[in-house]
Scaffold this motif. Structure first.
Motif: not given
Ligand code: 13P
Ligand code: SF4
Length: 301
Positions: A21, A23, A37-38, A109, A111, A126, A195, A197, A211-212, A260
Protein backbone atom coordinates in the motif's frame (compact mmCIF):
# COMPACT_ATOMS: atom_id res chain seq x y z
CA UNK A 1 24.19 -10.07 -1.08
CA UNK A 2 22.19 -7.10 0.26
CA UNK A 3 18.69 -7.47 1.66
CA UNK A 4 16.95 -6.33 -1.55
CA UNK A 5 18.87 -8.95 -3.55
CA UNK A 6 18.03 -11.56 -0.91
CA UNK A 7 14.32 -10.69 -1.23
CA UNK A 8 14.51 -10.94 -5.04
CA UNK A 9 16.16 -14.35 -4.82
CA UNK A 10 13.62 -15.64 -2.29
CA UNK A 11 10.74 -14.31 -4.36
CA UNK A 12 11.87 -16.36 -7.37
CA UNK A 13 12.61 -19.44 -5.28
CA UNK A 14 9.17 -19.37 -3.58
CA UNK A 15 7.17 -18.15 -6.62
CA UNK A 16 6.13 -15.08 -4.62
CA UNK A 17 4.97 -11.56 -5.38
CA UNK A 18 5.02 -8.47 -3.12
CA UNK A 19 2.06 -6.09 -2.86
CA UNK A 20 2.34 -2.81 -0.97
CA UNK A 21 0.00 0.00 0.00
CA UNK A 22 1.12 3.61 -0.60
CA UNK A 23 1.34 4.13 3.18
CA UNK A 24 4.25 1.71 3.80
CA UNK A 25 7.88 2.83 4.12
CA UNK A 26 9.63 3.96 0.88
CA UNK A 27 12.14 1.10 0.90
CA UNK A 28 9.24 -1.39 1.01
CA UNK A 29 7.50 0.37 -1.88
CA UNK A 30 10.79 0.07 -3.77
CA UNK A 31 10.89 -3.74 -3.55
CA UNK A 32 7.16 -4.20 -4.21
CA UNK A 33 5.94 -5.62 -7.52
CA UNK A 34 2.63 -3.78 -7.21
CA UNK A 35 1.96 -0.60 -5.22
CA UNK A 36 -1.45 0.98 -4.94
CA UNK A 37 -4.51 1.99 -2.98
CA UNK A 38 -6.86 -0.52 -1.38
CA UNK A 39 -9.03 -0.89 -4.49
CA UNK A 40 -6.13 -1.48 -6.87
CA UNK A 41 -4.53 -4.00 -4.51
CA UNK A 42 -7.75 -5.99 -4.05
CA UNK A 43 -8.25 -6.08 -7.84
CA UNK A 44 -4.68 -7.04 -8.65
CA UNK A 45 -4.63 -9.80 -6.00
CA UNK A 46 -7.24 -11.66 -8.06
CA UNK A 47 -5.10 -11.68 -11.22
CA UNK A 48 -1.70 -12.87 -9.96
CA UNK A 49 -0.04 -16.00 -11.29
CA UNK A 50 2.40 -16.42 -8.37
CA UNK A 51 1.48 -18.88 -5.61
CA UNK A 52 2.59 -16.73 -2.66
CA UNK A 53 1.42 -13.16 -1.96
CA UNK A 54 3.43 -11.14 0.55
CA UNK A 55 1.17 -8.26 1.56
CA UNK A 56 2.89 -5.04 2.66
CA UNK A 57 -0.07 -3.65 4.51
CA UNK A 58 -2.44 -4.26 7.42
CA UNK A 59 -4.47 -7.35 8.25
CA UNK A 60 -7.75 -6.52 6.48
CA UNK A 61 -5.77 -6.28 3.22
CA UNK A 62 -4.22 -9.74 3.61
CA UNK A 63 -7.56 -11.14 4.71
CA UNK A 64 -9.34 -9.73 1.64
CA UNK A 65 -6.61 -11.13 -0.65
CA UNK A 66 -7.05 -14.57 0.96
CA UNK A 67 -10.87 -14.45 0.69
CA UNK A 68 -10.60 -13.67 -3.03
CA UNK A 69 -7.78 -16.19 -3.64
CA UNK A 70 -8.29 -19.15 -1.29
CA UNK A 71 -5.83 -21.34 -3.20
CA UNK A 72 -2.95 -18.88 -2.64
CA UNK A 73 -0.70 -18.45 0.35
CA UNK A 74 -0.92 -14.92 1.80
CA UNK A 75 1.93 -13.90 4.11
CA UNK A 76 1.89 -10.80 6.35
CA UNK A 77 5.37 -9.38 7.13
CA UNK A 78 4.06 -8.23 10.53
CA UNK A 79 1.04 -10.12 11.85
CA UNK A 80 0.31 -7.35 14.38
CA UNK A 81 -0.07 -4.66 11.67
CA UNK A 82 -3.77 -3.91 11.95
CA UNK A 83 -6.18 -1.09 11.12
CA UNK A 84 -7.92 0.28 14.24
CA UNK A 85 -10.93 1.37 12.19
CA UNK A 86 -11.48 -2.17 10.87
CA UNK A 87 -12.95 -3.10 14.28
CA UNK A 88 -15.14 -0.03 14.81
CA UNK A 89 -18.52 -1.57 13.99
CA UNK A 90 -20.42 -4.58 15.30
CA UNK A 91 -22.73 -7.27 13.90
CA UNK A 92 -25.39 -6.61 16.58
CA UNK A 93 -25.88 -3.02 15.42
CA UNK A 94 -26.04 -4.21 11.80
CA UNK A 95 -28.81 -6.70 12.72
CA UNK A 96 -30.67 -3.96 14.59
CA UNK A 97 -30.48 -1.59 11.60
CA UNK A 98 -31.73 -4.33 9.29
CA UNK A 99 -34.84 -4.65 11.47
CA UNK A 100 -35.29 -0.90 11.82
CA UNK A 101 -34.98 0.11 8.14
CA UNK A 102 -36.71 -1.41 5.17
CA UNK A 103 -34.83 -1.56 1.91
CA UNK A 104 -31.46 -1.24 3.67
CA UNK A 105 -28.05 -1.93 2.12
CA UNK A 106 -25.19 -2.46 4.56
CA UNK A 107 -22.18 -0.91 2.81
CA UNK A 108 -18.86 -1.90 4.29
CA UNK A 109 -15.64 0.01 3.77
CA UNK A 110 -12.97 -2.55 2.89
CA UNK A 111 -11.10 -1.35 6.02
CA UNK A 112 -13.06 -3.83 8.12
CA UNK A 113 -12.72 -7.35 9.53
CA UNK A 114 -13.94 -10.34 7.51
CA UNK A 115 -16.60 -10.81 10.21
CA UNK A 116 -18.05 -7.35 9.43
CA UNK A 117 -17.90 -8.08 5.69
CA UNK A 118 -19.87 -11.25 6.32
CA UNK A 119 -22.74 -9.18 7.73
CA UNK A 120 -22.64 -6.67 4.86
CA UNK A 121 -24.17 -6.52 1.41
CA UNK A 122 -21.31 -4.91 -0.46
CA UNK A 123 -17.77 -3.64 0.17
CA UNK A 124 -16.40 -0.35 -1.09
CA UNK A 125 -13.08 1.45 -1.02
CA UNK A 126 -12.52 5.19 -0.96
CA UNK A 127 -11.89 5.03 -4.75
CA UNK A 128 -15.22 3.44 -5.69
CA UNK A 129 -17.67 4.14 -2.81
CA UNK A 130 -19.65 6.88 -4.58
CA UNK A 131 -20.02 4.85 -7.78
CA UNK A 132 -21.13 1.73 -5.91
CA UNK A 133 -23.60 3.45 -3.57
CA UNK A 134 -25.16 5.19 -6.60
CA UNK A 135 -25.50 1.84 -8.37
CA UNK A 136 -27.36 0.19 -5.46
CA UNK A 137 -31.14 -0.06 -5.77
CA UNK A 138 -31.64 0.42 -2.00
CA UNK A 139 -32.87 3.73 -0.66
CA UNK A 140 -31.39 3.35 2.86
CA UNK A 141 -27.64 2.94 3.33
CA UNK A 142 -25.99 1.86 6.59
CA UNK A 143 -22.34 2.73 5.99
CA UNK A 144 -19.75 1.05 8.25
CA UNK A 145 -17.27 1.57 9.87
CA UNK A 146 -16.09 5.05 8.77
CA UNK A 147 -18.38 7.99 9.56
CA UNK A 148 -16.16 10.47 7.65
CA UNK A 149 -16.16 8.53 4.40
CA UNK A 150 -19.89 7.91 4.93
CA UNK A 151 -20.60 11.66 5.14
CA UNK A 152 -18.43 12.33 2.09
CA UNK A 153 -20.35 9.71 0.06
CA UNK A 154 -23.71 10.97 1.35
CA UNK A 155 -22.87 14.46 0.05
CA UNK A 156 -22.30 13.00 -3.44
CA UNK A 157 -25.45 10.85 -3.34
CA UNK A 158 -28.07 13.18 -1.78
CA UNK A 159 -30.97 11.12 -3.17
CA UNK A 160 -30.29 8.33 -0.64
CA UNK A 161 -30.82 8.20 3.12
CA UNK A 162 -27.71 7.39 5.16
CA UNK A 163 -27.44 5.86 8.60
CA UNK A 164 -24.06 6.58 10.15
CA UNK A 165 -21.74 4.52 12.31
CA UNK A 166 -19.22 6.03 14.73
CA UNK A 167 -15.96 4.58 13.32
CA UNK A 168 -13.02 6.67 12.14
CA UNK A 169 -9.38 6.40 11.12
CA UNK A 170 -7.27 7.68 14.03
CA UNK A 171 -4.61 8.96 11.61
CA UNK A 172 -6.89 11.06 9.36
CA UNK A 173 -9.12 12.12 12.25
CA UNK A 174 -6.14 13.92 13.85
CA UNK A 175 -5.37 16.14 10.85
CA UNK A 176 -5.99 19.67 12.16
CA UNK A 177 -7.64 22.57 10.34
CA UNK A 178 -5.35 25.05 12.13
CA UNK A 179 -2.25 23.22 10.93
CA UNK A 180 -3.54 23.14 7.34
CA UNK A 181 -4.25 26.88 7.47
CA UNK A 182 -0.71 27.48 8.73
CA UNK A 183 0.68 25.58 5.71
CA UNK A 184 -1.64 27.51 3.39
CA UNK A 185 -0.37 30.80 4.85
CA UNK A 186 3.21 29.77 4.09
CA UNK A 187 2.34 28.33 0.65
CA UNK A 188 -0.64 30.38 -0.61
CA UNK A 189 -0.49 28.88 -4.12
CA UNK A 190 -0.65 25.30 -2.90
CA UNK A 191 -3.73 23.19 -3.57
CA UNK A 192 -5.11 21.16 -0.66
CA UNK A 193 -5.59 17.46 -1.50
CA UNK A 194 -7.50 15.39 1.03
CA UNK A 195 -8.45 11.79 1.73
CA UNK A 196 -12.19 11.30 2.47
CA UNK A 197 -11.30 9.65 5.81
CA UNK A 198 -10.63 13.20 7.05
CA UNK A 199 -13.25 15.04 9.13
CA UNK A 200 -15.73 17.37 7.46
CA UNK A 201 -13.95 20.58 8.53
CA UNK A 202 -10.81 19.44 6.68
CA UNK A 203 -12.77 18.34 3.61
CA UNK A 204 -14.42 21.78 3.44
CA UNK A 205 -11.01 23.46 2.98
CA UNK A 206 -9.95 21.15 0.19
CA UNK A 207 -9.47 21.63 -3.53
CA UNK A 208 -9.69 17.90 -4.18
CA UNK A 209 -10.97 14.93 -2.15
CA UNK A 210 -10.15 11.35 -3.16
CA UNK A 211 -8.44 8.06 -2.40
CA UNK A 212 -4.65 7.84 -2.22
CA UNK A 213 -4.55 6.96 -5.95
CA UNK A 214 -6.94 9.82 -6.65
CA UNK A 215 -4.65 12.26 -4.82
CA UNK A 216 -1.60 11.00 -6.73
CA UNK A 217 -3.40 11.25 -10.10
CA UNK A 218 -4.73 14.72 -9.30
CA UNK A 219 -1.30 16.05 -8.30
CA UNK A 220 0.17 14.75 -11.56
CA UNK A 221 -2.49 16.32 -13.77
CA UNK A 222 -2.86 19.66 -11.97
CA UNK A 223 -1.08 22.71 -13.39
CA UNK A 224 -0.33 23.69 -9.79
CA UNK A 225 3.24 23.16 -8.57
CA UNK A 226 2.65 22.92 -4.80
CA UNK A 227 0.29 20.82 -2.71
CA UNK A 228 -0.72 20.40 0.91
CA UNK A 229 -1.38 16.68 1.34
CA UNK A 230 -3.99 15.63 3.90
CA UNK A 231 -3.36 11.92 4.15
CA UNK A 232 -0.74 9.51 5.50
CA UNK A 233 2.82 10.58 4.71
CA UNK A 234 3.72 7.34 2.86
CA UNK A 235 2.14 8.76 -0.33
CA UNK A 236 5.06 11.19 -0.60
CA UNK A 237 7.27 8.49 -2.14
CA UNK A 238 4.98 8.03 -5.17
CA UNK A 239 4.07 11.73 -5.39
CA UNK A 240 7.76 12.64 -5.66
CA UNK A 241 8.59 9.75 -7.98
CA UNK A 242 5.91 10.87 -10.45
CA UNK A 243 6.40 14.63 -9.97
CA UNK A 244 10.06 15.37 -9.20
CA UNK A 245 9.61 19.09 -9.92
CA UNK A 246 6.57 19.65 -7.68
CA UNK A 247 6.49 20.44 -3.96
CA UNK A 248 4.46 18.59 -1.34
CA UNK A 249 3.77 19.69 2.24
CA UNK A 250 2.22 17.90 5.19
CA UNK A 251 0.79 19.38 8.37
CA UNK A 252 3.30 20.00 11.18
CA UNK A 253 1.95 16.95 13.02
CA UNK A 254 2.67 14.63 10.11
CA UNK A 255 -0.03 11.95 9.61
CA UNK A 256 1.62 8.57 10.20
CA UNK A 257 -0.07 5.16 10.39
CA UNK A 258 2.24 3.29 12.74
CA UNK A 259 0.74 -0.04 11.76
CA UNK A 260 1.63 0.47 8.09
CA UNK A 261 5.12 1.50 9.16
CA UNK A 262 5.64 -1.85 10.92
CA UNK A 263 6.39 -3.40 7.52
CA UNK A 264 10.16 -3.60 6.98
CA UNK A 265 12.48 -5.27 4.47
CA UNK A 266 13.78 -7.60 7.21
CA UNK A 267 10.25 -8.80 8.00
CA UNK A 268 9.51 -9.36 4.30
CA UNK A 269 12.68 -11.42 3.95
CA UNK A 270 11.83 -13.42 7.09
CA UNK A 271 8.30 -14.40 6.00
CA UNK A 272 9.57 -15.34 2.55
CA UNK A 273 12.25 -17.50 4.16
CA UNK A 274 10.09 -19.19 6.82
CA UNK A 275 6.53 -19.01 5.46
CA UNK A 276 5.36 -17.74 8.85
CA UNK A 277 2.51 -15.25 9.46
CA UNK A 278 0.22 -16.92 6.95
CA UNK A 279 -3.30 -15.44 6.79
CA UNK A 280 -5.99 -18.04 7.49
CA UNK A 281 -9.71 -17.53 7.01
CA UNK A 282 -12.09 -20.36 7.92
CA UNK A 283 -14.14 -21.74 5.02
CA UNK A 284 -17.33 -20.60 6.75
CA UNK A 285 -16.07 -17.03 7.15
CA UNK A 286 -14.72 -16.98 3.60
CA UNK A 287 -18.00 -18.22 2.15
CA UNK A 288 -19.91 -15.61 4.16
CA UNK A 289 -17.66 -12.63 3.37
CA UNK A 290 -16.59 -13.16 -0.24
CA UNK A 291 -19.96 -12.07 -1.70
CA UNK A 292 -19.54 -8.48 -0.46
CA UNK A 293 -16.03 -8.26 -1.93
CA UNK A 294 -17.00 -9.85 -5.24
CA UNK A 295 -19.99 -7.54 -5.53
CA UNK A 296 -17.66 -4.57 -5.06
CA UNK A 297 -15.36 -5.78 -7.86
CA UNK A 298 -18.39 -6.29 -10.12
CA UNK A 299 -20.08 -2.94 -9.41
CA UNK A 300 -16.85 -0.93 -9.57
CA UNK A 301 -16.01 -2.11 -13.11
P1 13P B 1 -7.27 4.01 0.14
O1 13P B 1 -6.24 2.96 -0.08
O2 13P B 1 -8.60 3.56 -0.38
O3 13P B 1 -6.88 5.34 -0.34
O4 13P B 1 -7.50 4.10 1.73
C1 13P B 1 -6.52 4.58 2.55
C2 13P B 1 -6.38 3.80 3.78
O5 13P B 1 -6.58 4.27 4.86
C3 13P B 1 -5.95 2.43 3.69
O6 13P B 1 -5.86 1.93 4.93
FE1 SF4 C 1 -6.48 2.07 9.16
FE2 SF4 C 1 -6.14 4.70 9.13
FE3 SF4 C 1 -3.99 3.13 9.16
FE4 SF4 C 1 -5.54 3.26 6.95
S1 SF4 C 1 -4.32 4.92 7.86
S2 SF4 C 1 -4.73 1.41 7.92
S3 SF4 C 1 -7.57 3.54 7.88
S4 SF4 C 1 -5.55 3.30 10.79
Amino acid sequence: MNITEEIQRLKEEKNAVILAHYYVNPEVQEVADYIGDSYYLSKIAATLKEQVIVFGGVSFMGESAKILNPEKTVLMPDITADCAMAHMADPETIQRMRKEYEDLAVVCYINSTAELKRHSDVCVTSANAVKIVKALKNQNIFFIPDRNLAHFVAEQVPEKHFVYNEGYCPVHEKIQVQEILREKEQHPNAEILTHPECPEAVRRLSDYIGSTSGIIDYAGKSACQEFIICTENGVLYELKRQNPGKKFYFTKTEPVCHDMKKITLEKIRDVLMTGKNETHVTEELREGSKGALERMLELAK
